[in-house]
Motif scaffolding. Structure first.
Motif, PDB file in Angstrom:
ATOM      1  N   LYS A  77      15.976  35.506  37.932  1.00  0.00           N
ATOM      2  CA  LYS A  77      17.271  36.176  38.091  1.00  0.00           C
ATOM      3  C   LYS A  77      17.406  37.413  37.213  1.00  0.00           C
ATOM      4  O   LYS A  77      18.382  37.582  36.486  1.00  0.00           O
ATOM      5  CB  LYS A  77      18.409  35.199  37.792  1.00  0.00           C
ATOM      6  CG  LYS A  77      18.417  33.986  38.723  1.00  0.00           C
ATOM      7  CD  LYS A  77      19.541  33.033  38.372  1.00  0.00           C
ATOM      8  CE  LYS A  77      19.528  31.814  39.277  1.00  0.00           C
ATOM      9  NZ  LYS A  77      20.605  30.848  38.941  1.00  0.00           N
ATOM     10  N   GLY A  78      16.396  38.274  37.258  1.00  0.00           N
ATOM     11  CA  GLY A  78      16.506  39.570  36.596  1.00  0.00           C
ATOM     12  C   GLY A  78      16.367  39.566  35.096  1.00  0.00           C
ATOM     13  O   GLY A  78      16.801  40.513  34.444  1.00  0.00           O
ATOM     14  N   SER A  79      15.819  38.520  34.521  1.00  0.00           N
ATOM     15  CA  SER A  79      15.607  38.490  33.079  1.00  0.00           C
ATOM     16  C   SER A  79      14.171  38.077  32.793  1.00  0.00           C
ATOM     17  O   SER A  79      13.473  37.548  33.654  1.00  0.00           O
ATOM     18  CB  SER A  79      16.583  37.519  32.401  1.00  0.00           C
ATOM     19  OG  SER A  79      16.350  36.200  32.855  1.00  0.00           O
ATOM     20  N   SER A  80      13.721  38.329  31.565  1.00  0.00           N
ATOM     21  CA  SER A  80      12.372  37.977  31.176  1.00  0.00           C
ATOM     22  C   SER A  80      12.363  37.518  29.725  1.00  0.00           C
ATOM     23  O   SER A  80      13.213  37.917  28.923  1.00  0.00           O
ATOM     24  CB  SER A  80      11.418  39.164  31.353  1.00  0.00           C
ATOM     25  OG  SER A  80      11.819  40.243  30.539  1.00  0.00           O
ATOM     26  N   VAL A  81      11.383  36.665  29.429  1.00  0.00           N
ATOM     27  CA  VAL A  81      11.234  36.138  28.075  1.00  0.00           C
ATOM     28  C   VAL A  81      10.173  36.950  27.337  1.00  0.00           C
ATOM     29  O   VAL A  81       9.097  37.220  27.881  1.00  0.00           O
ATOM     30  CB  VAL A  81      10.831  34.659  28.105  1.00  0.00           C
ATOM     31  CG1 VAL A  81      10.583  34.139  26.687  1.00  0.00           C
ATOM     32  CG2 VAL A  81      11.906  33.833  28.787  1.00  0.00           C
ATOM     33  N   ILE A  82      10.477  37.356  26.128  1.00  0.00           N
ATOM     34  CA  ILE A  82       9.504  38.018  25.250  1.00  0.00           C
ATOM     35  C   ILE A  82       9.137  37.026  24.155  1.00  0.00           C
ATOM     36  O   ILE A  82       9.980  36.645  23.336  1.00  0.00           O
ATOM     37  CB  ILE A  82      10.085  39.295  24.622  1.00  0.00           C
ATOM     38  CG1 ILE A  82      10.507  40.287  25.698  1.00  0.00           C
ATOM     39  CG2 ILE A  82       9.060  39.937  23.681  1.00  0.00           C
ATOM     40  CD1 ILE A  82      11.232  41.502  25.168  1.00  0.00           C
ATOM     41  N   ARG A  83       7.905  36.576  24.174  1.00  0.00           N
ATOM     42  CA  ARG A  83       7.432  35.698  23.107  1.00  0.00           C
ATOM     43  C   ARG A  83       6.990  36.564  21.943  1.00  0.00           C
ATOM     44  O   ARG A  83       6.073  37.366  22.045  1.00  0.00           O
ATOM     45  CB  ARG A  83       6.300  34.820  23.623  1.00  0.00           C
ATOM     46  CG  ARG A  83       6.770  33.829  24.670  1.00  0.00           C
ATOM     47  CD  ARG A  83       5.649  33.061  25.309  1.00  0.00           C
ATOM     48  NE  ARG A  83       4.939  32.197  24.380  1.00  0.00           N
ATOM     49  CZ  ARG A  83       4.157  31.185  24.767  1.00  0.00           C
ATOM     50  NH1 ARG A  83       4.023  30.921  26.052  1.00  0.00           N
ATOM     51  NH2 ARG A  83       3.536  30.453  23.877  1.00  0.00           N
ATOM     52  N   GLY A  84       7.675  36.399  20.826  1.00  0.00           N
ATOM     53  CA  GLY A  84       7.441  37.269  19.681  1.00  0.00           C
ATOM     54  C   GLY A  84       6.189  36.903  18.910  1.00  0.00           C
ATOM     55  O   GLY A  84       5.391  36.038  19.303  1.00  0.00           O
ATOM     56  N   ASN A  85       6.004  37.578  17.774  1.00  0.00           N
ATOM     57  CA  ASN A  85       4.849  37.312  16.914  1.00  0.00           C
ATOM     58  C   ASN A  85       4.870  35.869  16.431  1.00  0.00           C
ATOM     59  O   ASN A  85       5.907  35.368  15.986  1.00  0.00           O
ATOM     60  CB  ASN A  85       4.863  38.242  15.696  1.00  0.00           C
ATOM     61  CG  ASN A  85       4.721  39.698  16.092  1.00  0.00           C
ATOM     62  OD1 ASN A  85       5.451  40.546  15.599  1.00  0.00           O
ATOM     63  ND2 ASN A  85       3.793  40.010  16.964  1.00  0.00           N
ATOM     64  N   LEU A  86       3.714  35.208  16.494  1.00  0.00           N
ATOM     65  CA  LEU A  86       3.586  33.874  15.933  1.00  0.00           C
ATOM     66  C   LEU A  86       3.109  34.040  14.496  1.00  0.00           C
ATOM     67  O   LEU A  86       1.979  34.447  14.253  1.00  0.00           O
ATOM     68  CB  LEU A  86       2.605  33.028  16.746  1.00  0.00           C
ATOM     69  CG  LEU A  86       2.710  31.515  16.481  1.00  0.00           C
ATOM     70  CD1 LEU A  86       2.255  30.728  17.701  1.00  0.00           C
ATOM     71  CD2 LEU A  86       1.893  31.079  15.277  1.00  0.00           C
ATOM     72  N   LEU A  87       3.998  33.733  13.560  1.00  0.00           N
ATOM     73  CA  LEU A  87       3.702  33.927  12.143  1.00  0.00           C
ATOM     74  C   LEU A  87       3.302  32.608  11.496  1.00  0.00           C
ATOM     75  O   LEU A  87       3.797  31.545  11.872  1.00  0.00           O
ATOM     76  CB  LEU A  87       4.919  34.514  11.422  1.00  0.00           C
ATOM     77  CG  LEU A  87       5.489  35.802  12.023  1.00  0.00           C
ATOM     78  CD1 LEU A  87       6.629  36.324  11.162  1.00  0.00           C
ATOM     79  CD2 LEU A  87       4.419  36.857  12.178  1.00  0.00           C
ATOM     80  N   VAL A  88       2.408  32.692  10.519  1.00  0.00           N
ATOM     81  CA  VAL A  88       1.872  31.518   9.837  1.00  0.00           C
ATOM     82  C   VAL A  88       2.270  31.589   8.365  1.00  0.00           C
ATOM     83  O   VAL A  88       2.008  32.587   7.694  1.00  0.00           O
ATOM     84  CB  VAL A  88       0.336  31.471   9.967  1.00  0.00           C
ATOM     85  CG1 VAL A  88      -0.212  30.212   9.315  1.00  0.00           C
ATOM     86  CG2 VAL A  88      -0.090  31.555  11.427  1.00  0.00           C
ATOM     87  N   TYR A  89       2.904  30.525   7.874  1.00  0.00           N
ATOM     88  CA  TYR A  89       3.334  30.475   6.480  1.00  0.00           C
ATOM     89  C   TYR A  89       2.747  29.235   5.811  1.00  0.00           C
ATOM     90  O   TYR A  89       2.919  28.120   6.321  1.00  0.00           O
ATOM     91  CB  TYR A  89       4.859  30.396   6.381  1.00  0.00           C
ATOM     92  CG  TYR A  89       5.584  31.648   6.765  1.00  0.00           C
ATOM     93  CD1 TYR A  89       5.993  32.562   5.807  1.00  0.00           C
ATOM     94  CD2 TYR A  89       5.881  31.919   8.100  1.00  0.00           C
ATOM     95  CE1 TYR A  89       6.678  33.724   6.161  1.00  0.00           C
ATOM     96  CE2 TYR A  89       6.551  33.066   8.466  1.00  0.00           C
ATOM     97  CZ  TYR A  89       6.951  33.963   7.502  1.00  0.00           C
ATOM     98  OH  TYR A  89       7.613  35.107   7.853  1.00  0.00           O
ATOM     99  N   PRO A  90       2.080  29.383   4.685  1.00  0.00           N
ATOM    100  CA  PRO A  90       1.686  28.201   3.897  1.00  0.00           C
ATOM    101  C   PRO A  90       2.903  27.689   3.136  1.00  0.00           C
ATOM    102  O   PRO A  90       3.518  28.421   2.359  1.00  0.00           O
ATOM    103  CB  PRO A  90       0.614  28.755   2.954  1.00  0.00           C
ATOM    104  CG  PRO A  90       0.929  30.207   2.829  1.00  0.00           C
ATOM    105  CD  PRO A  90       1.579  30.634   4.102  1.00  0.00           C
ATOM    106  N   ILE A  91       3.251  26.442   3.380  1.00  0.00           N
ATOM    107  CA  ILE A  91       4.409  25.826   2.733  1.00  0.00           C
ATOM    108  C   ILE A  91       3.954  24.546   2.054  1.00  0.00           C
ATOM    109  O   ILE A  91       3.494  23.608   2.727  1.00  0.00           O
ATOM    110  CB  ILE A  91       5.526  25.509   3.756  1.00  0.00           C
ATOM    111  CG1 ILE A  91       5.963  26.773   4.492  1.00  0.00           C
ATOM    112  CG2 ILE A  91       6.700  24.833   3.075  1.00  0.00           C
ATOM    113  CD1 ILE A  91       6.660  27.789   3.644  1.00  0.00           C
TER     114      ILE A  91
END
Length: 955
Positions: A797-811
């Protein structure tokens, strides 16, 4: 009055035409010279305005000295040879000799015009303290001295060759060596005749060359020139020996076994042969040797040289195939070690600290609690969708433009906060065509205005950024107050403008009206008197500068306003980063640009992208966005190239200690350099030659999904506590995977804060356990049934998903993976951050923001992990709802409604609100069953309003 004859009249007319021609020539010469004078004067005024006039004249002086030296050498060499020729030939008038010598000198100037810096580097060379392993020369010899030696050698070789050819040609034309080329037939080749013996006919008869007729002076002259050519050849062989340090014949760049044992001895033989040939040529010119002896000697020397060349080309190849290939690992070991040693030194990889990072199976709530300062700065916004969002929300007018989003850190509310910031520059080309008049483009629309900033993790209720600095005039947090928001110098300001004129400068839009301002800085070139205006009008090819009544003597012209061009004009010997970034310092806007010293002549060091094999970020440059003032700060005084530049241009580079504290707080390590070092370290973390030879532990840059396609993970800035360090720092971060695999093997961090600037640390994962890399987490996201339904629904329906940067954090002792999801309507350029996906490698959860996603993944409330609802420490705005994870959120909502029902039945209004809350709750459950996350979010917001109404009624 005596009559004028026709002859006299014609004479007067010719004289008049002659005078007219002279006047026209003078006018033309002045016109051509005037343009050159105008360009020269404009350059002078520009450098003087910035306070770098000494730099300009230093370059002029260097070019003049280098050019004069080259002209003198070329002129004397050619003229001396032509004088010798003139003694034996009538074909060389002295004027012609002077002319030809001057032409040679001018050609030498042209060849040396760009070598002024090589000349200064040669004189001011700074030792590296590291010697090459083959010849024992300090690295400075190859970086500072060899460029000038090679350039001078090439010019000298051409000079000798062309001069020799010219001399021989003149001798031929004069007849001085015609007899040298004539064949005299042997006695057996004569035939009888009525008048005695005569030569046999034909041009191809046998005979011998006759030397007896050649002028001794010409013979000696040619022999000496030939000897000089052989000396030049010997010099070329010597340079070829040094070039072996950049050989690509072996496994790695640098001299290999075949080079050292084959090519190097051959070159030494060639050098000796060339010197012997030079000596023999001089002797041949002095000694009256028989022609046959001279001919045989020349042929022999030619054959030896050709044979030696064959040895140089063929012999190393034979050694490589027959000796090296069967025993490659053993024979090439020392040369591989040289390459590893010098490459690590050249790219600054020697001082990387190594740490082991032991990963637990999954994250625990206490890990999140302990890493609160890192969690509060986890980035969920990507600069690409955010740039579009900034453009829609904050450009305000069509002539403003955000060209880039920068990531930095500021102290806001007593806490270090990572923010994304962008400058609002003026793009006059966006004005309507009818408004693009000379007055508008040059006098009125002169500058951009202000910056926008938002925290990297704040999300408003409608999925938009939460601004801490916004609007025109700028409003926001007091720590980000901007007192001078005008941007006269920037990334997009490429045109010249004139300020302080009678025309009011547009400052910023203000409702239906506009605000106007006047430039108050003592910057720019003052227009001054009429002659100065005429010069500037000529320089910019614009007569309106001279004719406009709006321009007054106190008006100032601002040109070369694009910051990259501005810096390159002052320091063309530096390389500048592609990404300048804007900072707020003492209420002013300042551009900071990273500058590099680089070379491709570091011996034995591998080249990056076939070009650079030595680089340092030794200089930080700043440009004031209002005044255009430029400063250079030397942040790496141990870099020999930067120290050499400091010697050449004393006073240009200020010590880092003089950098204002407000600017110092925003220094960051450049992304371009870090990516280059990361790629080199992926190979050169292997220091054992056997491991390196077999490529056993070669690393790669991981990939991620972005907008539906795979691409390499880019380095990213994060505010975090590094493992084992309890101090929050601004670091640049890059994960690694094994080559051609997706699991993660290590990650590299570099400190950006000035106290530990440039300190790199590599954290290595154990090889006994698989740690998921970004692409494996992307696969987990794709395989999650609920998320897949949501993505499929959003992509309709006229929209799209943008999958952003996958960031990695050591926690703690675990890994946190974070990926934002943006929703963008095709009819709009306003991406909204709708969800955040988190994982610890084992569990996966999704939420409206980071806090809700983490609580869903861990199965606890946000309060249990120090991220209670409304906690500004996490998102800056109250969280509106948490996305459900396997029904957890639904249960929470049901419990809340039950509590309200039990407490809110004291009035008809309360009952109505409670009934409405139940209806909304049921609608929310229906939305969940359909996978309608967007609808669920809207219902949750309405439910929140009803609950707040009930709570207010209770009070």
């Amino acid at each position: 009055m005596p009559a004028i004859s026709s002859c006299e009249r014609m004479g007067q007319m010719r004289k008049g035409y002659g005078v007219l021609r002279i006047v026209l020539v003078i006018v033309l010469a002045v016109a051509l010279g005037w343009r050159a004078i105008a360009a020269f004067a404009a350059e002078q005024m520009w450098y003087a305005d910035l306070g770098y006039l000494g730099v300009y004249w230093k370059r002029v002086e260097a070019r003049a000295i280098t050019g004069l030296a080259m002209f003198t050498i070329a002129y004397i060499f050619v003229f001396a040879n032509l004088l010798v020729v003139r003694r034996s030939s009538k074909l060389m008038p002295k004027r012609l000799a002077n002319l030809l010598s001057a032409v040679a000198g001018l050609a030498a100037i042209g060849a040396s015009w760009g070598r002024w810096m090589e000349f200064h580097q040669f004189l001011n060379a700074t030792p590296f303290g590291k010697a090459d392993p083959i010849f024992g020369n300090d690295v400075s010899f190859y970086i500072f001295r060899m460029p000038l030696i090679k350039g001078t050698y090439a010019s000298a070789a051409w000079l000798v060759i062309l001069t020799t050819a010219l001399v021989i040609l003149i001798y031929l034309m004069s007849g001085s060596i015609f007899k040298l080329l004539r064949r005299e037939p042997d006695a057996a080749q004569t035939s009888g005749g009525p008048f005695g013996q005569r030569p046999a006919s034909g041009l191809a008869g046998h005979g011998r060359l006759v030397f007896s007729g050649i002028s001794p002076q010409a013979k000696l002259h040619i022999c000496v020139l030939a000897a000089i050519m052989f000396i030049m050849v010997a010099g070329g062989y010597r340079l070829a020996m040094f070039n072996l340090l950049y050989s690509t014949r072996g496994l790695v760049l640098g001299a290999s076994y075949a080079d050292v044992r084959g090519a190097l001895p051959a070159l030494r033989i060639l050098e000796a042969v060339a010197i012997i040939a030079a000596i023999l040529m001089v002797l041949a010119g002095i000694v009256k040797a028989r022609p046959r002896i001279l001919r045989v000697s020349t042929i022999a020397l030619t054959l030896v040289v050709i044979g030696s060349l064959m040895i140089f080309r063929v012999f190393p190849g034979i050694i490589q195939r027959l000796v090296v290939s069967p025993n490659e690992m053993e024979l090439e070991r020392p040369y591989i070690e040289h390459n590893i040693d010098f490459t690590r030194a050249a790219f600054g990889l020697d001082d990387i600290r190594e740490r082991e990072f032991e990963v637990a199976s999954e994250l625990a709530p206490q890990d999140i609690l302990a890493a609160g300062s890192t969690i509060r700065n986890v980035r969920v916004w990507d600069w690409e969708p955010l740039l579009s969002t900034y453009g829609q929300l904050q450009e305000m007018r069509l002539y403003y433009k955000f060209s880039d989003i920068d990531i930095d850190r500021y102290t806001i509310g007593g806490k270090t906060t990572q923010v994304m910031i962008a400058a609002r520059e003026l793009d006059a080309a966006r004005l309507p065509k009818e408004a693009q008049t000379w007055m508008n483009l040059r006098l009125k629309y002169t500058h951009g205005y202000g910056v926008c900033a938002s925290p990297v993790n704040d999300i408003s209720q409608d999925g938009l950024p939460t601004f801490v600095l916004r609007d025109i005039p700028p409003v926001g947090e007091p720590e980000l107050a901007v007192e001078r928001p005008e941007i006269y110098f920037g990334e997009e300001t490429r045109d010249w403008v004139i300020v302080n004129t009678r025309t009011q400068e547009f400052d910023y839009p203000m409702g239906d009206a506009n605000a106007y301002a006047k430039y108050s800085a003592d910057s720019g070139v003052r227009m001054g008197h009429l002659l100065k205006r005429a010069l500037l009008a000529t320089r910019f090819s614009d007569a309106k500068i001279l004719l406009s009544r709006d321009i007054v003597p106190d008006s100032r012209i601002l040109y070369t306003r694009e910051i990259g061009e501005r810096l390159r004009k002052i320091a063309p010997y530096l390389k500048f980063d592609h990404d300048p970034y804007i900072i707020i310092a003492n209420g002013r806007l300042v551009w900071m640009v990273d500058a590099y010293t680089a070379s491709n002549a570091y011996p034995y060091a591998e080249r990056f992208a076939g070009d650079i094999n030595y680089i340092r970020n030794s200089v930080k440059a700043t440009v004031d966005a209002y005044t255009g003032k430029v400063d250079f700060y030397l942040v790496d005084p141990d870099d020999p190239i930067a120290v050499t530049y400091s010697k050449v241009f004393p006073g240009v580079f200020k010590p880092a200690s003089e950098m204002p504290a407000e600017i110092r707080a925003h220094v960051r390590y450049p992304e371009d350099l870090f990516l280059m070092q990361s790629r080199m370290y992926a190979m050169y973390h292997m220091r054992d030659s056997a491991v390196f030879y077999n490529k056993e532990d070669y690393w790669g840059i991981p990939k991620e999904l972005y907008e539906g396609s795979q691409r390499e993970v880019a380095p990213y800035y994060v505010n975090m506590e590094l493992p084992g360090d309890h101090n929050l720092g601004f670091v640049l971060f890059m994960p690694f995977t094994p080559a051609r695999k997706d699991n993660m093997t290590a990650w590299l961090a570099v400190d950006c804060d000035m106290d530990d600037y440039g300190q790199m640390t590599i954290y290595k994962f154990t090889k006994q356990r698989v740690i998921f890399g970004p692409m494996q987490i992307e696969a987990q996201i794709d395989q999650d049934a609920e998320i897949s339904k949501m993505l499929a629904l959003w992509n309709q329906k006229g929209s799209s998903v943008i999958r952003g940067n996958l960031l990695v954090y050591p926690i703690g002792r675990g890994i946190l993976y974070v990926e934002p999801l943006f929703l963008a309507a095709q009819a709009s350029q306003l991406p909204q951050l709708k969800r955040v996906v988190v994982s610890d490698g084992t569990r996966l959860a999704i939420g409206q923001d980071l806090g809700s996603a983490l609580s869903s993944m861990l199965g606890v409330s946000q309060a249990d992990i120090g991220l209670g609802r409304g906690a500004k420490a996490l998102t800056g705005t109250p969280a509106t709802y948490a996305m459900p994870a396997h029904g957890a959120a639904s249960a929470d909502a049901g419990a809340s409604l039950g509590a309200v029902q039990g407490a809110g039945g004291n009035s008809a209004g309360a009952k109505q609100d409670a009934q409405r809350a139940l209806e909304l709750f049921q609608e929310g459950q229906d939305s969940l069953k359909r996978g309608d996350w967007e609808g669920y979010g809207e219902i949750e917001r309405q439910l929140k309003a009803v609950l707040e109404s009930l709570a207010g009624g209770e009070r």
